[in-house]
Design an enzyme around this catalytic site. Structure first.
Site, short mmCIF file in Angstrom:
data_model
loop_
_atom_site.label_atom_id
_atom_site.label_comp_id
_atom_site.label_asym_id
_atom_site.label_seq_id
_atom_site.Cartn_x
_atom_site.Cartn_y
_atom_site.Cartn_z
N ASP A 293 -5.22 0.92 3.91
CA ASP A 293 -4.92 -0.52 4.01
C ASP A 293 -3.69 -0.66 4.92
OD1 ASP A 293 -4.31 -3.38 3.23
OD2 ASP A 293 -5.99 -3.00 1.89
N ASP A 294 -2.81 -1.65 4.72
CA ASP A 294 -1.65 -1.78 5.59
C ASP A 294 -0.76 -0.53 5.51
OD1 ASP A 294 -2.22 -4.44 6.40
OD2 ASP A 294 -1.33 -5.22 4.56
#
Ligand SMILES: *[C@@H]1O[C@H](CO)[C@@H](O)[C@H](O)[C@H]1NC(C)=O
Ligand SMILES: *[C@@H]1O[C@H](CO)[C@@H](O)[C@H](O)[C@H]1NC(C)=O
Ligand SMILES: *[C@@H]1O[C@H](CO)[C@@H](O)[C@H](O)[C@H]1NC(C)=O
Ligand SMILES: *[C@@H]1O[C@H](CO)[C@@H](O)[C@H](O)[C@H]1NC(C)=O
Ligand SMILES: *[C@@H]1O[C@H](CO)[C@@H](O)[C@H](O)[C@H]1NC(C)=O
Ligand SMILES: *[C@@H]1O[C@H](CO)[C@@H](O)[C@H](O)[C@H]1NC(C)=O
Ligand SMILES: *[C@@H]1O[C@H](CO)[C@@H](O)[C@H](O)[C@H]1NC(C)=O
Ligand SMILES: *[C@@H]1O[C@H](CO)[C@@H](O)[C@H](O)[C@H]1NC(C)=O
Ligand SMILES: *[C@@H]1O[C@H](CO)[C@@H](O)[C@H](O)[C@H]1NC(C)=O
Ligand SMILES: *[C@@H]1O[C@H](CO)[C@@H](O)[C@H](O)[C@H]1NC(C)=O
Ligand SMILES: *[C@@H]1O[C@H](CO)[C@@H](O)[C@H](O)[C@H]1NC(C)=O
Ligand SMILES: *[C@@H]1O[C@H](CO)[C@@H](O)[C@H](O)[C@H]1NC(C)=O
Length: 502
Positions: A293-294
């Protein structure tokens, strides 16, 4: 690891040549040689499949037993007046025994030393399975080379904790959330460091259970420190967290330096790398982050809960980071930012093979602000969208959010932005109620890989470009030359034409 194996193989070959003089032992040497090649191969396979880290896996242990004496491990430096070894407290690093008690006894011993400069816990090479445990103040956790702390992949060992006050909700599920593998609240002066030892959340089972909706509570972060200050995380590897890897929550003075964070780039949902959340004075530098993800997401609480909690993230510096995120973005702000985010600098950052480079994401209902964010010397290498600002990230804790709580986005600057293989260099979409104000672009050259008209997209954006900017900027921006003279006034288009298929 493969190199180490090959090195050991060389030593072994030397030894074999010596033994060959005694012909009766020749056959034995052959058998040992084949066994070594076999073990070396199986160790590399387990490494490639994301399994045990080489020297510490079972193949590595056997290899160690068979080969000539190894150079002794680098000794741990003395970083506190008192130092302990996890084995002093009954720790067993065989990957099977549960070390929760050993960690707890060690932390208890160190907590008694607060008045005397605290203590250091050395975790020697090995695989140390454990359930979640808490750290204490004035503590250094030191992970030797070849050390792996492993989270037990069975949620019945993981305690539940109340939802974070600024989220009002477990984030993925209502109600309590699982506490992190390594946890701390109201601490000061905590250091997690080492000779690149690692903390492995063994997240695979959690990701699978999350996908199959088998969990009733929000998954646990790997390392979470709350309401704490003077924190250093350096020179280690974090991997395969069930959820976010490092989550400093309402902390002050946090440094993350020279840390590697790894989890699969797909199929590892919500495994953000580092999420400073309602934190002040944070430095993240010299890190390599490749996750599901981020890589980094600066946050400050969710909708009405974040507004009520009212703690911004500010004075955050991110530099010399290489990030990869196939699912989300390299460096994000939001989407939870209701306590406000201000004074963030992101520089000397490279983002490669990613879906998005840098992203600011928010929504109606968040309230709060995003002020004074500056990006300098950012390189995109094969990313689909380079710079993204999105104000309709409509994910809410519950239905109680304020429909009139509009975040304020002001003063966002981009300087020295370069790259190649980028499909959409800029997609800055404000809205009539959440316009993007005072945005600027200076010295930008991004090689595009997608010949279409929407390569520099803007709507409800006000600001300027200065000097040379490639590709051709949207007409919503004033154009200045290098000398700071206005060349062309903006033509406000404010189109809401979206192009989300790329
Ligand atoms: C920790 O203890 C183990 C087992 O007694 C020993 O092999 C290791 O060298 C010790 N490590 C340190 C850093 O003292
Ligand atoms: C760890 O800390 C949390 C929060 O302070 C506390 O609720 C929990 O009981 C602690 N766990 C242990 C095993 O001490
Ligand atoms: C980063 O960590 C590694 C492994 O511990 C160490 O060898 C190296 O010197 C560190 N680099 C910096 C810049 O601190
Ligand atoms: C630390 O270990 C990770 C994972 O094993 C590796 O990718 C990284 O290159 C190592 N870092 C240093 C500085 O050796
Ligand atoms: C989740 O909640 C449901 C409904 O209350 C229950 O049947 C199920 O056993 C729970 N699952 C777990 C893993 O606790
Ligand atoms: C921040 O934390 C570090 C490490 O504990 C400490 O050396 C430093 O003095 C702290 N800075 C401030 C301003 O308190
Ligand atoms: C990280 O490693 C570098 C290089 O070995 C060292 O100078 C630094 O003190 C280490 N940081 C911590 C917090 O141990
Ligand atoms: C910002 O944070 C850094 C630590 O990362 C600290 O040294 C500096 O003093 C802080 N600046 C302000 C204005 O508080
Ligand atoms: C940048 O970080 C890497 C580790 O990711 C380190 O090897 C390198 O020395 C750092 N560069 C600078 C200029 O600090
Ligand atoms: C951001 O920095 C400015 C200028 O130093 C300061 O006035 C403002 O209070 C800071 N914002 C936050 C939320 O700390
Ligand atoms: C820009 O960042 C890169 C790392 O991505 C670094 O190697 C380079 O030295 C930086 N350049 C400047 C001018 O800061
Ligand atoms: C377009 O949006 C900007 C930013 O909100 C605003 O300043 C401007 O007046 C708008 N222009 C038109 C034509 O609506």
């Amino acid at each position: 690891m493969v190199e180490t194996g090959a090195g050991r193989l060389h030593q072994r070959r030397g030894a074999a040549a010596f033994v060959a003089a005694k012909k009766t032992l020749l056959a034995a040497a052959w058998v040992v040689g084949f066994a070594l090649v076999f073990l070396w191969q199986s160790a590399s396979i387990s490494l490639r499949s994301g399994g045990a880290r080489g020297g510490s896996g079972s193949g590595g242990v056997l290899l160690g037993l068979l080969s000539a004496p190894l150079p002794p491990p680098r000794p741990a430096p003395r970083l506190r007046p008192a130092a302990y070894n996890l084995t002093d407290f009954g720790g067993v690093g065989d990957g099977r025994a549960l070390n929760t008690g050993a960690f707890e006894r060690a932390v208890k011993a160190i907590s008694a030393l607060a008045e005397r400069g605290g203590g250091q816990l050395n975790v020697p090479p090995g695989r140390w399975l454990t359930a979640p445990f808490n750290l204490t103040s004035h503590m250094t956790l030191f992970l030797a080379e070849g050390t792996e702390i492993l989270g037990i992949p069975d949620e019945k060992y993981w305690p539940l904790m109340p939802a974070l006050p600024s989220y009002g909700y477990g984030r993925e599920r209502k109600g309590p959330r699982f506490g992190s593998l390594i946890h701390g609240q109201n601490l000061r002066d905590v250091v997690i460091t080492g000779h690149n030892g690692s903390i492995n959340g063994q997240g695979e089972v959690w990701w699978m259970k999350h996908r199959r909706r088998m969990l009733n509570n929000t998954r646990p972060p790997l390392v979470q420190l709350m309401w704490s200050k003077d924190i250093i995380v350096a020179n280690i590897t974090l991997r395969n967290s069930p959820f976010w890897h490092f989550h400093p929550y309402d902390c002050t003075n946090v440094t993350v330096s020279n840390v590697t964070i790894l989890s699969p780039v797909s199929g590892a949902p919500n495994t953000d790398g580092i999420d400073p959340d309602s934190c002040q004075d944070v430095l993240i530098e010299n890190c390599y982050i490749s996750v599901g993800d981020d890589a980094i997401a600066v946050k400050s609480g969710w909708d009405q809960y974040g507004t009520a909690y009212g703690r911004p993230s500010s004075n955050i510096s991110i530099r010399n980071v290489t990030a990869r995120s196939l699912v989300s973005a390299g460096i994000s702000i939001g989407s939870e930012m209701s306590g406000g985010v201000a004074n963030v600098t992101v520089e000397n950052v490279r983002i490669w093979e990613s879906r998005r480079g840098v992203r600011i994401k928010t929504a109606t209902g968040r309230g709060g602000y995003i002020h004074n964010i500056s990006y300098r010397n950012i390189t995109f290498d094969n990313v689909r969208a380079g710079i993204v600002i999105k104000v309709d990230y409509n994910e809410h804790a519950d239905d109680g959010y304020d429909r009139n709580a509009f975040p304020d986005i002001t003063s966002i600057s981009f300087k020295e932005i370069h790259g190649r293989g980028v499909r959409v260099p800029v997609r800055a979409h404000g809205s009539d109620v959440i316009p993007i104000k005072d945005i600027s672009f200076q010295d930008m050259s991004v090689g595009i890989s997608y010949k279409k008209k929407h390569i520099f997209q803007c709507s409800y954006v006000e600001g300027r470009v200065i000097g040379s900017v490639f590709p051709k900027p949207c007409e919503n921006l004033d154009v200045y030359n290098e000398q700071g003279q206005l060349v062309k006034r903006a033509v406000s288009l404010n189109s809401t034409e979206l192009d989300y298929d790329i």
